[in-house]
Every structure is written in C-alpha cells, then in structure tokens.
Design an enzyme around this catalytic site. Sequence first.
Site, PDB file in Angstrom:
ATOM      1  N   HIS A   3       0.824  -1.207   0.000  1.00  0.00           N
ATOM      2  CA  HIS A   3       0.000   0.000   0.000  1.00  0.00           C
ATOM      3  C   HIS A   3       0.863   1.264   0.000  1.00  0.00           C
ATOM      4  O   HIS A   3       0.606   2.221  -0.735  1.00  0.00           O
ATOM      5  CB  HIS A   3      -0.934  -0.027   1.216  1.00  0.00           C
ATOM      6  CG  HIS A   3      -1.957   1.056   1.193  1.00  0.00           C
ATOM      7  ND1 HIS A   3      -2.110   1.943   2.212  1.00  0.00           N
ATOM      8  CD2 HIS A   3      -2.869   1.402   0.254  1.00  0.00           C
ATOM      9  CE1 HIS A   3      -3.086   2.789   1.912  1.00  0.00           C
ATOM     10  NE2 HIS A   3      -3.558   2.478   0.742  1.00  0.00           N
ATOM     11  N   GLU A  47     -10.595  10.920  -4.986  1.00  0.00           N
ATOM     12  CA  GLU A  47      -9.410  10.789  -4.112  1.00  0.00           C
ATOM     13  C   GLU A  47      -9.100  12.055  -3.325  1.00  0.00           C
ATOM     14  O   GLU A  47      -8.849  11.919  -2.113  1.00  0.00           O
ATOM     15  CB  GLU A  47      -8.195  10.334  -4.945  1.00  0.00           C
ATOM     16  CG  GLU A  47      -7.018   9.975  -4.062  1.00  0.00           C
ATOM     17  CD  GLU A  47      -5.822   9.480  -4.862  1.00  0.00           C
ATOM     18  OE1 GLU A  47      -5.867   9.445  -6.094  1.00  0.00           O
ATOM     19  OE2 GLU A  47      -4.824   9.157  -4.210  1.00  0.00           O
ATOM     20  N   HIS A  54     -11.847  11.442  -0.261  1.00  0.00           N
ATOM     21  CA  HIS A  54     -11.070  10.327   0.288  1.00  0.00           C
ATOM     22  C   HIS A  54     -10.010  10.801   1.277  1.00  0.00           C
ATOM     23  O   HIS A  54      -9.928  10.326   2.412  1.00  0.00           O
ATOM     24  CB  HIS A  54     -10.425   9.523  -0.846  1.00  0.00           C
ATOM     25  CG  HIS A  54      -9.318   8.639  -0.387  1.00  0.00           C
ATOM     26  ND1 HIS A  54      -8.002   9.031  -0.433  1.00  0.00           N
ATOM     27  CD2 HIS A  54      -9.332   7.410   0.177  1.00  0.00           C
ATOM     28  CE1 HIS A  54      -7.256   8.048   0.066  1.00  0.00           C
ATOM     29  NE2 HIS A  54      -8.033   7.068   0.441  1.00  0.00           N
ATOM     30  N   HIS A 113     -13.047   2.883   3.115  1.00  0.00           N
ATOM     31  CA  HIS A 113     -12.963   2.455   1.716  1.00  0.00           C
ATOM     32  C   HIS A 113     -14.212   1.731   1.235  1.00  0.00           C
ATOM     33  O   HIS A 113     -14.471   1.688   0.027  1.00  0.00           O
ATOM     34  CB  HIS A 113     -11.670   1.673   1.468  1.00  0.00           C
ATOM     35  CG  HIS A 113     -10.540   2.613   1.161  1.00  0.00           C
ATOM     36  ND1 HIS A 113     -10.339   3.129  -0.099  1.00  0.00           N
ATOM     37  CD2 HIS A 113      -9.631   3.205   1.961  1.00  0.00           C
ATOM     38  CE1 HIS A 113      -9.318   3.973  -0.069  1.00  0.00           C
ATOM     39  NE2 HIS A 113      -8.873   4.049   1.179  1.00  0.00           N
TER      40      HIS A 113
END
Length: 685
Positions: A211, A352, A367, A407
Amino acid sequence: MISSKKALGLLFDRPKEPIFKEKGDEGVIFEVPKSFVAERFNDVAFEVQNRFGDNTSPRVSVAQGGRMPNYDQFTKGLDRDAPFSLWVPRHSKIAGKLVELFMSQRSVDDLLSVAAYLRDRINPQLFNYALSVATLHRKDTKGIDIPTFVETFPDKFMDPRVIQQAREDATIVPQGSRRPIVIPTDYTASNLDPEHRLWYFREDVGINLHHWHWHLVYPFDGQRELVDKDRRGEIFYYMHQQVMARYNAERLSNNMAAVDRWTDFRGPIREGYFPKLDTLVANRSWPARPDGTTPSSLVRNADDLRLDIGELERARDRLLQAVNNGFANTSRNQRVPLDEVNGINILGNMVESSILSPNREFYGNLHNSMHNVVAYAHDPDHRHLENFGVIGDSTTAMRDPFFYRVHATIDDLFQAHKTRLTPYTAQQLTFPGITITGFQAQQTQGRANVLNTFWQQSDINMSRGLDFVPRGDVFARFTHLQHVPFTMTISVTNNSNAMRQGMVRIFMAPRNGFNGRPMAFNEQRLMMMETDKFIAQLRPGQNTINRRSTESAVTIPYEQTFRNLDINRPAVGSQREAEYNICGCGWPNHMLIPKGLPNGMLFDLFVMISNYEEDQVNQDLVGQCTDAAPYCGIRDRQYPDRKAMGYPFDRVARSGVNNLNNFLTPNMGTREISIVFNNRVTQRT
Ligand code: CUO
C-alpha cells in the site's frame, strides 16, 4: 570509488545517521564539502569519519553542485522530528516541491549533491518519500536500490519492543550468535475485540508495504507529469476495490459480518484501534483511538488543516449527484461525461481527489479528508498536541479496522457509477471459437481443488533502520498467512483453424455470502478477487495451460516484497537486474488467497479467456517493471489491458443472469474449490 547512482541508493540507509557516518553494509564513506555537514556536527564530522572509515573503505566523493535550494523556505512547517504524511495538505505541498527540486537536477551527480546536502537538514520521512518518487520517475536513476521501507523505518511496521531488543542485540550480541527476534502475533488487542481476528491481514507487513508503495507510484499532487499516469483514477478505484473484496473474504473466513460502510460522519466510530507503535523519528507513540470516538471538524492551525465534517457530506453528495447525472461539471461549467470508457477514471480522480479532478473546488477532497477526519478524531483541535493516528499515513493506514469502513464508502460511490453502465452482452463476453472444457487447481500433494493455508514465520533484516547501533544483521521474525503453492490447469479447445492469442483472467470469490447462502451474481461480483492474468497462445484443437500460483501477475514474491536484494539477485548488468531493483509494488504472494476455514470454505474459482487482439496495448515493455500490473500498472507505460479494470466483473449482469453459472459463456469456466486452514506454524526455509 563507487558510482553516484549507487551512492544515491545509500542515502536511504539509516535515515537519522548523519551523512558523514559510513553507509550500507560495505561501510561506504561519503566525502562531502564541510558545508554539507549539519551545523551541530561541524566540529566532529571529520574526526568521526576517520574513526570509522579505514583506508580500505569504499568512498564516494560528493562535490558541491546542482541547484542548491532555498529549502528552509519551503520545508517550513515540517520539523525534522515530526511525523510526515502525504494526506496532511501542508506536508504534501512540501513534498511536491521537494520532488520537483530533485526531478529538476540535470544529472545524477547534481541530484546526489543536492540530496546529500539536504539529507541531514530536513524531515527523514519527507526525504525518503521525495527521493523515492524522484528515483522512481527519473530516467537516469533506473535500477537504484531503494531499500524496502520496513528496513529503513521498521517502527512503522512492528512492536517497539522488538526494535528495542534489536538495538540491544546489535550492540551486545556478536553477529554469529544473534537469534531472530519474534514479533508477537497478537499484541495489538485481545479476542474481546472481534476485529482483532483480522490482525494477520491488517497488520501484515507485506500488505502495508504494498500500500505504501502503491501511493508512492501514484502521487495525487505535485508536478502534472508525475501525477498524470495512464488510468490513475481508475487504478485508485480498482486496487482499493480489490483490497475490499479480499478483506471481506477474510471476514467470511472468520465468521464475521461484511464491512459496514461509514455513512454517518458525525456519529461515534464504533471501532477503536490502539496501534502500539512508536515513531522512532518523532520519539512519540502513535496515538490510539478509543472505541466510540466521535469525529469532529478539524481546526489544527499548526498543520494548516481546517476541515468541516460538512465538507465530507457535501463532497459525498455532489459526487453522487455527478454519478447520477452521468456527468461532472468543470469550474467553467462544462460537462464532462462519466461514460463507459473514461467515467471511472475521471471519478477516481474526483473522489481521491487528485489534481486531475475536473473541479476540485466543487467536488472536494473526499477520500483524503475522510482519512484525515478519522486520523485526528482523538485530537481534532490539537489541544493535546497529538499527531495523526495510523489511518493518516499510507504506510500504516491498513492496520486500522476503520480504514475498511472508509474504503467501503468510497467503493460504494464507484459502484454507483458502475451499476449505471450497460451490462456486457453475452456476445461481448464471448471469444468465438474458444471453449473451456476443463479447469482445476491442484497442490503437489492432496486432492484436486482443495487448497491449504497455514501460518509461516519469516525474517526481515532490520539493520538498515537501526540508527546509531553497530552494523550487522539483526532479524525480526514475523508470522503471516501462507498457502501451499498450487497449479491451475485449464483445458481449452480452439475451434478455429488458426493460432489465437488469449488473455487468461482468473478470479476467485467465496461461494456463500454473509447470510450463509450462495451469492447472487451481483453480490458475488463485488467479492471477486483477481488472482492472475496472463497471455496464452492457443493452437488449433486441444490445448492445456498450466499456471503456477507463484507466477501470479497480481502478486510479487516474498523476496521482492521485502527487497532482500541479495537473494535471487540477477546477474550484474543484466536486463533483469534493472527491473529487479525497482519493482516494489505488488500484492504479497503470501496473501494470494484467503485464509479459509478449518473444515474448508467453498470458493468459486473462475477463468475467462478473452481475445487478446482486442485487449492488447501496443507498447514496448522491455526493461520495464511489469511484475504486478493488475494492481500497480507498469512504470512509465499504459495499463497493459484495454478492458476495464476488474473485467468482466466490473459491471452488473445482463438480464436473465442471476448467478455465476448463468453468466458463463463458452470461453469461461468455474470450479468449486475448498480452502482449508491448518492452524500450524512453519518456518520459511
Ligand atoms: Cu490507499 Cu485510502 O487510499 O488509502
């Protein structure tokens, strides 16, 4: 003398040790102008260098050069010992400027000079991030060894007691007598916390490294040429969607309910998380979030961060409105259609959000703001002078159970868009002349279509991150999920008279849903985990394709995840070597399949062969890092598949299809498999 390129890689070593201290296992001495040494060491630097280096030590001479920056202006607001996160807007601005500075150097020598000068003056994590991004993107720095983040910042991945013990061992115990230090498996919570059952996924070192690396490859801010990568908004959606599919499969493997979306931004957050990590750089513990913490608007002047909960609600509603309209509005009020081809990519950049968003002012920064509101829920106005929690940093975010609720909400928005698209017709899905006649998965031993998982212990060398202690290997031993390698065999008939090229797409999903019943197609498609994708040549007549689980295109092998650069290292100067060093992004192979259940858990394994002529992207991939393209893309290249990411499961089913079996066209096949979890611990040999 060693090359400037190699020397650049050594700047990552032991981030807090000053430039004049020997670097790397070979003890390389950096000969730098006096002005490079941080002021407080001015009097001692050269004496120290003489003490450590001897005449045989390899040396690199770094001259004054490059564009020397006014760094103290633009790095203001991020102290050397503060935690750093890309999701803090001020930090990401500073990082963007530093990356730009590194990118703008005319040669590797200039870059080395500027980086060596700055290294001891700025925040070490900022330095690591910016130099990593620059070396990943500059043409002249390909092949540089960037050590894995777990080696240079082990504090972000493991129990501080392990690090303390490693320091003690490195100082006291002679090299040959050191034993690996075992990272406990259940140190962040007890079984009273139901979420703790998934510690092995959330706290997996390989998953967190993947990640971190993914976000390194796909910055959302900074120079446009670094951000504007092929389908970057879509891959933001897809990689995280796949994380959710995988996490939900693990939840099923632990008899847990599906991840609940985060819909009430003002209510208490049920799931607490106490990370039990220390930050070596900042000499602070990572803050915890008790169960039931209620998030508030952020007023953190020190971080230049003001964020109203209302902004989250507005951004979510406006994004949903755009999805429902089928278009977004630019700041000049022009319509940007969210269509079948580009819609998901545009939406990914809006959600995002990245600088590619068509209208960041209006659609906000959903996000990143969600991460921040949760990350500061314990101290929203900075009254306790506390920093962000683990969910506020891409290196550590996946440890927090709430990451998945954030998420799930994000993915819901993407799925709202995908649900609007016209389903693929049977004709679109078919590959005329190609029929799958058999499909199975088999371990070297045991029954066909039964896969086994178990625990494995592996070692990570921590010596590059143990600043200020003597050199030499010190290993931390961590426990992770593992599976017995298996081979898939696909029997295919090519009824045409010519060779055909197929794109083989393999997925798996649990058979039964959270209610214990077989899933309908539209539920199961969201749980489909991509496990492999590759090209196959199909001769006329009968073909048999064998593919090993270790070859999966989605994953990278253990050695690559942990960048043990000495194992399986390709020959010096070979083409493979250039690729080997830079490929760090990729799902860890040890997490390829879910844990399953002790008595077996049913999964549907799925294969589709599509026409490669339609999927192919013509581009030169020689020398590129192509190892884990489905989740990571290919460096400097287009995504190597024309189809939508997640195809054929990215859209709802055509009418009349309500389960996986009805969905099949002749070029597809499924096989029921069982994953059996064995509660035993083995050691990597
Ligand atoms: Cu990767 Cu929320 O984007 O963490």
